[in-house]
Scaffold this motif. Structure first.
Motif, mmCIF file in Angstrom:
data_model
loop_
_atom_site.group_PDB
_atom_site.id
_atom_site.type_symbol
_atom_site.label_atom_id
_atom_site.label_comp_id
_atom_site.label_asym_id
_atom_site.label_seq_id
_atom_site.Cartn_x
_atom_site.Cartn_y
_atom_site.Cartn_z
ATOM 1 N N SER A 78 0.826 -1.206 0.000
ATOM 2 C CA SER A 78 0.000 0.000 0.000
ATOM 3 C C SER A 78 0.861 1.257 0.000
ATOM 4 C CB SER A 78 -0.939 0.015 1.205
ATOM 5 O OG SER A 78 -0.198 -0.008 2.418
ATOM 6 N N LYS A 79 2.062 1.147 0.602
ATOM 7 C CA LYS A 79 2.948 2.297 0.665
ATOM 8 C C LYS A 79 4.366 1.817 0.909
ATOM 9 C CE LYS A 79 2.757 7.081 2.228
ATOM 10 N NZ LYS A 79 2.054 8.076 3.064
ATOM 11 N N ILE A 80 5.334 2.598 0.440
ATOM 12 C CA ILE A 80 6.745 2.272 0.596
ATOM 13 C C ILE A 80 7.378 3.295 1.537
ATOM 14 C CG2 ILE A 80 8.969 2.059 -0.575
ATOM 15 C CD1 ILE A 80 7.078 -0.172 -1.276
ATOM 16 N N PHE A 81 8.133 2.812 2.520
ATOM 17 C CA PHE A 81 8.786 3.730 3.451
ATOM 18 C C PHE A 81 9.991 4.396 2.800
ATOM 19 C CE2 PHE A 81 11.925 4.555 6.863
ATOM 20 C CZ PHE A 81 11.211 5.510 7.568
ATOM 21 N N ALA A 82 10.885 3.612 2.174
ATOM 22 C CA ALA A 82 12.098 4.178 1.587
ATOM 23 C C ALA A 82 12.449 3.446 0.300
ATOM 24 C CB ALA A 82 13.261 4.108 2.560
ATOM 25 N N LEU A 83 12.921 4.199 -0.686
ATOM 26 C CA LEU A 83 13.334 3.660 -1.975
ATOM 27 C C LEU A 83 14.701 4.222 -2.319
ATOM 28 C CD1 LEU A 83 12.656 2.122 -4.650
ATOM 29 C CD2 LEU A 83 11.678 4.275 -5.483
ATOM 30 N N LYS A 84 15.655 3.346 -2.646
ATOM 31 C CA LYS A 84 17.005 3.767 -3.040
ATOM 32 C C LYS A 84 17.196 3.451 -4.515
ATOM 33 C CE LYS A 84 21.453 4.853 -2.396
ATOM 34 N NZ LYS A 84 21.968 4.778 -3.773
ATOM 35 N N PHE A 109 10.289 8.267 1.513
ATOM 36 C CA PHE A 109 11.645 8.773 1.338
ATOM 37 C C PHE A 109 12.275 8.134 0.105
ATOM 38 C CE2 PHE A 109 10.637 8.841 5.838
ATOM 39 C CZ PHE A 109 10.958 10.145 6.191
ATOM 40 N N ILE A 110 12.831 8.961 -0.765
ATOM 41 C CA ILE A 110 13.533 8.477 -1.950
ATOM 42 C C ILE A 110 14.939 9.050 -1.930
ATOM 43 C CG2 ILE A 110 13.598 8.413 -4.475
ATOM 44 C CD1 ILE A 110 10.574 8.949 -4.465
ATOM 45 N N ILE A 111 15.926 8.188 -2.029
ATOM 46 C CA ILE A 111 17.298 8.673 -2.173
ATOM 47 C C ILE A 111 17.822 8.144 -3.501
ATOM 48 C CG2 ILE A 111 18.278 6.754 -0.821
ATOM 49 C CD1 ILE A 111 20.430 8.857 0.101
ATOM 50 N N THR A 112 18.327 9.036 -4.308
ATOM 51 C CA THR A 112 18.785 8.664 -5.637
ATOM 52 C C THR A 112 20.150 9.263 -5.925
ATOM 53 O OG1 THR A 112 18.268 8.743 -8.015
ATOM 54 C CG2 THR A 112 17.595 10.640 -6.700
ATOM 55 N N ALA A 150 5.577 17.350 -7.083
ATOM 56 C CA ALA A 150 4.699 16.478 -6.297
ATOM 57 C C ALA A 150 4.738 16.838 -4.815
ATOM 58 C CB ALA A 150 5.098 15.019 -6.491
ATOM 59 N N GLY A 151 5.500 17.858 -4.461
ATOM 60 C CA GLY A 151 5.536 18.318 -3.081
ATOM 61 C C GLY A 151 6.643 17.742 -2.231
ATOM 62 N N TYR A 152 7.548 16.973 -2.835
ATOM 63 C CA TYR A 152 8.672 16.422 -2.084
ATOM 64 C C TYR A 152 9.699 17.520 -1.796
ATOM 65 C CZ TYR A 152 7.309 11.511 -2.746
ATOM 66 O OH TYR A 152 6.661 10.301 -2.710
ATOM 67 N N ASN A 219 3.864 13.717 3.101
ATOM 68 C CA ASN A 219 3.120 12.828 3.993
ATOM 69 C C ASN A 219 4.020 11.784 4.634
ATOM 70 O OD1 ASN A 219 0.760 14.160 3.183
ATOM 71 N ND2 ASN A 219 0.447 12.756 1.481
ATOM 72 N N SER A 220 5.317 12.068 4.724
ATOM 73 C CA SER A 220 6.267 11.069 5.218
ATOM 74 C C SER A 220 5.992 10.725 6.684
ATOM 75 C CB SER A 220 7.697 11.577 5.067
ATOM 76 O OG SER A 220 7.886 12.768 5.803
ATOM 77 N N ARG A 221 6.307 9.469 7.002
ATOM 78 C CA ARG A 221 6.084 8.972 8.358
ATOM 79 C C ARG A 221 7.414 8.534 8.955
ATOM 80 N NH1 ARG A 221 3.474 3.912 6.288
ATOM 81 N NH2 ARG A 221 5.133 4.342 4.796
ATOM 82 N N LEU A 222 7.612 8.859 10.206
ATOM 83 C CA LEU A 222 8.747 8.347 10.959
ATOM 84 C C LEU A 222 8.223 7.607 12.182
ATOM 85 C CD1 LEU A 222 11.384 11.231 10.895
ATOM 86 C CD2 LEU A 222 11.558 8.998 9.796
ATOM 87 N N ALA A 223 8.770 6.439 12.432
ATOM 88 C CA ALA A 223 8.324 5.653 13.577
ATOM 89 C C ALA A 223 8.631 6.403 14.874
ATOM 90 C CB ALA A 223 9.012 4.296 13.572
#
Length: 242
Positions: A78-84, A109-112, A150-152, A219-223
């Motif tokens: 449904s959602k991805i926390f982090a993508l490298k 979070f996307i780091i590229t 997209a607002g990132y 809309n990022s989430r941190l635990a």
């Protein structure tokens, strides 16, 4: 587990070229490499990998190629926390295949890797003279625009080079007192990496310079950090200062 190659579309066969160096990648070999990379070019090996658009994974339109370790069924995504993303210049194609996920904030979070010269060489913005000047940086900047629109929020990391880069250039790219990196203009920021090559020319080193970019969804989430009973008691006795 998806043993597939991220790309703009799903179901095409991509040729992957590798010589054991740091520049293994999809497609025709990047010709402008450092002398160190060229030495291993003769050992190049090719293989073919099936492609997948990351949107198709996130929206559950393709099935994993491998079962889970315990044999249970995969849960729908449904959602991805982090993508490298680090694909040696193939990043524009990868981002082309995840536009919907970015626009709908499916990834927190996307780091590229952001390697303008590598992206230009890989995807055809080559040539010489005015032709090259006209095309360079367009695909690189389009990635940043996609994320920004997209607002990132975008954050740049340290600048990077191959160890064979000129010593003065390696010092210059991270010296904030003198390098004057234009962060307020995406196109100027991209061309800054080309300007470094002009400032410190080298016949032996042609790989250019790059950085990593972190994109943070609105809309990022941190635990939430776990707290002990003792810390909770301490925090309850601390007066808040506004």
């Amino acid at each position: 587990v998806y043993q597939m190659a991220a790309s703009s579309t799903t179901g095409i066969q991509l040729e992957f070229s590798g010589n054991g160096g740091t520049g293994d990648h999809v497609g025709s070999p990047i010709t402008e490499l450092s002398a160190a990379e060229k030495q291993s070019a003769n050992s190049q090996a090719d293989t073919t990998v099936s492609s997948v658009a990351i949107d198709d994974i996130i929206y559950n339109r393709v099935q994993p190629t491998e079962k889970t370790v315990d044999g249970t069924a995969h849960s729908p995504i449904s959602k991805i926390f982090a993508l490298k993303i680090d694909t040696q210049g193939y990043e524009p194609s990868v981002f082309s295949g995840l536009q919907k996920s970015i626009q709908e904030h499916k990834i927190d979070f996307i780091i590229t890797e952001y390697w303008p010269k590598g992206m230009d060489l890989m995807l055809g913005a080559s040539g010489s003279g005015s032709e090259f000047q006209k095309e360079k940086c367009v695909m690189s900047v389009n990635i940043l625009k996609l994320l920004h629109n997209a607002g990132y929020e975008l954050y740049a990391s340290w600048n990077i080079s191959h160890p064979k880069a000129p010593k003065d250039a390696r010092s210059y790219i991270n010296d904030g007192r003198i390098n004057n990196i234009p962060f307020n203009d995406m196109m100027a920021h991209c061309k800054w990496y080309y300007d470094v090559e002009k400032k410190y020319p080298s016949d032996e080193y042609q790989m250019g310079y790059w950085t990593d970019v972190l994109a943070v969804s609105p809309n990022s989430r941190l635990a939430k950090a776990k707290t002990t009973q003792l810390s909770q008691k301490v925090l309850s006795k601390i007066k808040r200062v506004d």
